[in-house]
Motif scaffolding. Structure first.
Motif, PDB file in Angstrom:
ATOM      1  N   GLU A   1       0.844  -1.312   0.083  1.00 61.11           N
ATOM      2  CA  GLU A   1      -0.101   0.160  -0.233  1.00 61.11           C
ATOM      3  C   GLU A   1       0.778   1.335   0.030  1.00 61.11           C
ATOM      4  OE1 GLU A   1      -2.802   2.253   3.352  1.00 61.11           O
ATOM      5  OE2 GLU A   1      -2.250   0.113   3.802  1.00 61.11           O
ATOM      6  N   TYR A   2       2.259   1.342   0.241  1.00 63.24           N
ATOM      7  CA  TYR A   2       3.139   2.152   0.661  1.00 63.24           C
ATOM      8  C   TYR A   2       3.947   2.268  -0.666  1.00 63.24           C
ATOM      9  CZ  TYR A   2       1.407   2.784   5.406  1.00 63.24           C
ATOM     10  OH  TYR A   2       0.664   3.225   6.321  1.00 63.24           O
ATOM     11  N   THR A   3       4.339   3.628  -0.760  1.00 64.58           N
ATOM     12  CA  THR A   3       5.293   3.660  -1.999  1.00 64.58           C
ATOM     13  C   THR A   3       6.394   4.661  -1.375  1.00 64.58           C
ATOM     14  OG1 THR A   3       3.675   3.368  -3.640  1.00 64.58           O
ATOM     15  CG2 THR A   3       5.771   4.789  -4.189  1.00 64.58           C
ATOM     16  N   ILE A   4       7.633   4.630  -1.834  1.00 62.87           N
ATOM     17  CA  ILE A   4       8.550   5.398  -1.554  1.00 62.87           C
ATOM     18  C   ILE A   4       9.421   6.122  -2.687  1.00 62.87           C
ATOM     19  CG2 ILE A   4      10.292   3.689  -0.790  1.00 62.87           C
ATOM     20  CD1 ILE A   4      11.630   5.547   1.350  1.00 62.87           C
ATOM     21  N   TYR A   5       9.411   7.338  -2.768  1.00 67.84           N
ATOM     22  CA  TYR A   5      10.604   7.760  -3.464  1.00 67.84           C
ATOM     23  C   TYR A   5      11.672   7.966  -3.080  1.00 67.84           C
ATOM     24  CZ  TYR A   5       6.600   9.719  -6.631  1.00 67.84           C
ATOM     25  OH  TYR A   5       5.584   9.954  -7.439  1.00 67.84           O
ATOM     26  N   HIS A   6      12.758   7.073  -3.464  1.00 64.34           N
ATOM     27  CA  HIS A   6      13.810   6.742  -2.714  1.00 64.34           C
ATOM     28  C   HIS A   6      15.007   6.882  -3.777  1.00 64.34           C
ATOM     29  CE1 HIS A   6      16.403   4.138  -0.290  1.00 64.34           C
ATOM     30  NE2 HIS A   6      16.533   3.549  -1.235  1.00 64.34           N
ATOM     31  N   ASN A   7      16.305   7.403  -2.909  1.00 65.83           N
ATOM     32  CA  ASN A   7      17.446   7.570  -3.548  1.00 65.83           C
ATOM     33  C   ASN A   7      18.357   6.712  -2.762  1.00 65.83           C
ATOM     34  OD1 ASN A   7      19.955   8.274  -4.324  1.00 65.83           O
ATOM     35  ND2 ASN A   7      19.760  10.440  -4.629  1.00 65.83           N
ATOM     36  N   PRO A   8      18.821   5.848  -3.002  1.00 67.83           N
ATOM     37  CA  PRO A   8      19.683   4.676  -2.389  1.00 67.83           C
ATOM     38  C   PRO A   8      21.034   5.365  -1.984  1.00 67.83           C
ATOM     39  CG  PRO A   8      19.675   3.997  -4.622  1.00 67.83           C
ATOM     40  CD  PRO A   8      18.559   5.144  -4.537  1.00 67.83           C
ATOM     41  N   ARG A   9      21.368   6.339  -2.611  1.00 66.25           N
ATOM     42  CA  ARG A   9      22.643   7.189  -2.154  1.00 66.25           C
ATOM     43  C   ARG A   9      22.520   8.130  -1.104  1.00 66.25           C
ATOM     44  NH1 ARG A   9      26.089   9.230  -7.249  1.00 66.25           N
ATOM     45  NH2 ARG A   9      27.549   9.470  -5.376  1.00 66.25           N
ATOM     46  N   CYS A  10      21.325   8.298  -0.746  1.00 65.89           N
ATOM     47  CA  CYS A  10      20.957   9.356   0.079  1.00 65.89           C
ATOM     48  C   CYS A  10      20.607   8.547   1.673  1.00 65.89           C
ATOM     49  CB  CYS A  10      19.555  10.199  -0.173  1.00 65.89           C
ATOM     50  SG  CYS A  10      19.010  11.184   1.091  1.00 65.89           S
ATOM     51  N   SER A  11      21.422   9.112   2.661  1.00 66.45           N
ATOM     52  CA  SER A  11      21.260   8.429   4.090  1.00 66.45           C
ATOM     53  C   SER A  11      20.050   8.676   4.519  1.00 66.45           C
ATOM     54  CB  SER A  11      22.338   9.173   4.868  1.00 66.45           C
ATOM     55  OG  SER A  11      22.091  10.552   5.286  1.00 66.45           O
ATOM     56  N   LYS A  12      19.210   9.796   4.563  1.00 66.98           N
ATOM     57  CA  LYS A  12      18.003   9.826   5.026  1.00 66.98           C
ATOM     58  C   LYS A  12      16.835   8.890   4.585  1.00 66.98           C
ATOM     59  CE  LYS A  12      18.724  13.255   8.022  1.00 66.98           C
ATOM     60  NZ  LYS A  12      19.133  12.614   9.179  1.00 66.98           N
ATOM     61  N   SER A  13      17.078   8.822   2.886  1.00 67.10           N
ATOM     62  CA  SER A  13      16.249   7.878   2.340  1.00 67.10           C
ATOM     63  C   SER A  13      16.211   6.691   2.869  1.00 67.10           C
ATOM     64  CB  SER A  13      16.467   8.094   0.830  1.00 67.10           C
ATOM     65  OG  SER A  13      15.610   7.580  -0.028  1.00 67.10           O
ATOM     66  N   ARG A  14      17.747   6.139   3.024  1.00 66.72           N
ATOM     67  CA  ARG A  14      17.997   4.726   3.327  1.00 66.72           C
ATOM     68  C   ARG A  14      17.705   4.477   4.784  1.00 66.72           C
ATOM     69  NH1 ARG A  14      23.217   6.168   1.327  1.00 66.72           N
ATOM     70  NH2 ARG A  14      23.917   6.137   3.561  1.00 66.72           N
ATOM     71  N   GLN A  15      17.634   5.840   5.894  1.00 62.70           N
ATOM     72  CA  GLN A  15      17.054   5.553   6.977  1.00 62.70           C
ATOM     73  C   GLN A  15      15.633   5.557   7.131  1.00 62.70           C
ATOM     74  OE1 GLN A  15      18.597   9.091   8.933  1.00 62.70           O
ATOM     75  NE2 GLN A  15      20.599   8.357   8.593  1.00 62.70           N
ATOM     76  N   THR A  16      15.132   6.108   6.175  1.00 62.43           N
ATOM     77  CA  THR A  16      13.661   6.037   6.103  1.00 62.43           C
ATOM     78  C   THR A  16      13.124   4.686   5.612  1.00 62.43           C
ATOM     79  OG1 THR A  16      13.383   8.495   5.799  1.00 62.43           O
ATOM     80  CG2 THR A  16      11.576   7.234   4.902  1.00 62.43           C
ATOM     81  N   LEU A  17      13.750   4.189   4.839  1.00 64.31           N
ATOM     82  CA  LEU A  17      13.375   2.736   4.185  1.00 64.31           C
ATOM     83  C   LEU A  17      13.430   1.802   5.319  1.00 64.31           C
ATOM     84  CD1 LEU A  17      12.477   0.908   1.991  1.00 64.31           C
ATOM     85  CD2 LEU A  17      14.725   0.844   1.090  1.00 64.31           C
ATOM     86  N   GLU A  18      14.854   1.938   6.019  1.00 63.18           N
ATOM     87  CA  GLU A  18      14.983   0.898   7.014  1.00 63.18           C
ATOM     88  C   GLU A  18      13.862   0.962   8.113  1.00 63.18           C
ATOM     89  OE1 GLU A  18      18.279   0.152  10.499  1.00 63.18           O
ATOM     90  OE2 GLU A  18      19.097   1.204   8.551  1.00 63.18           O
TER      91      GLU A  18
END
Length: 116
Positions: free
Chosen positions: A3-20
């Motif tokens: 149900e959830y989608t993330i606009y993600h940049n794997p090189r971005c630490s905040k993006s990785r932290q949010t995904l985790e």
């Protein structure tokens, strides 16, 4: 499918932290690497509506592409700003997590807990 989608940049630490953080809370979102696969005008417009913000509020104004693409022009319409954001996805703030009815910007990552 999540149900959830993330606009993600794997090189971005905040993006990785949010995904985790999402995964630690049992959410396996659909991951959209928006730099490789920018959102459509319809998708980005919907995300802005869910966030209840203007296009300018979802832009990374310190990116070179912000000025280079003319996004610093205050006379641009919202529709034109969205078009340029899609053409220059690096200016889109990250990460953004959303469903069909709610959204949050993961800065800080804990912001996304409000929509779980």
């Amino acid at each position: 499918m999540s149900e959830y989608t993330i606009y993600h940049n794997p090189r971005c630490s905040k993006s990785r932290q949010t995904l985790e953080l999402l995964q630690k809370n049992g959410v396996e979102p659909k991951i959209v690497e928006y730099l490789k696969n920018p959102p459509s005008e319809k998708e980005l417009t919907q995300v802005l509506k869910l966030l209840a913000i203007k296009p300018q509020d979802l832009m990374r104004k310190k990116e070179a592409e912000y000025k280079e693409s003319g996004l610093n022009d205050d006379t641009l319409s919202a529709k034109e700003q969205i078009k340029r954001m899609i053409e220059n996805p690096k200016v889109i703030e990250r990460p953004v997590v959303f469903t069909k009815t709610k959204a949050a910007i993961g800065r800080p990552p804990e912001n996304v807990l409000d929509i779980l």
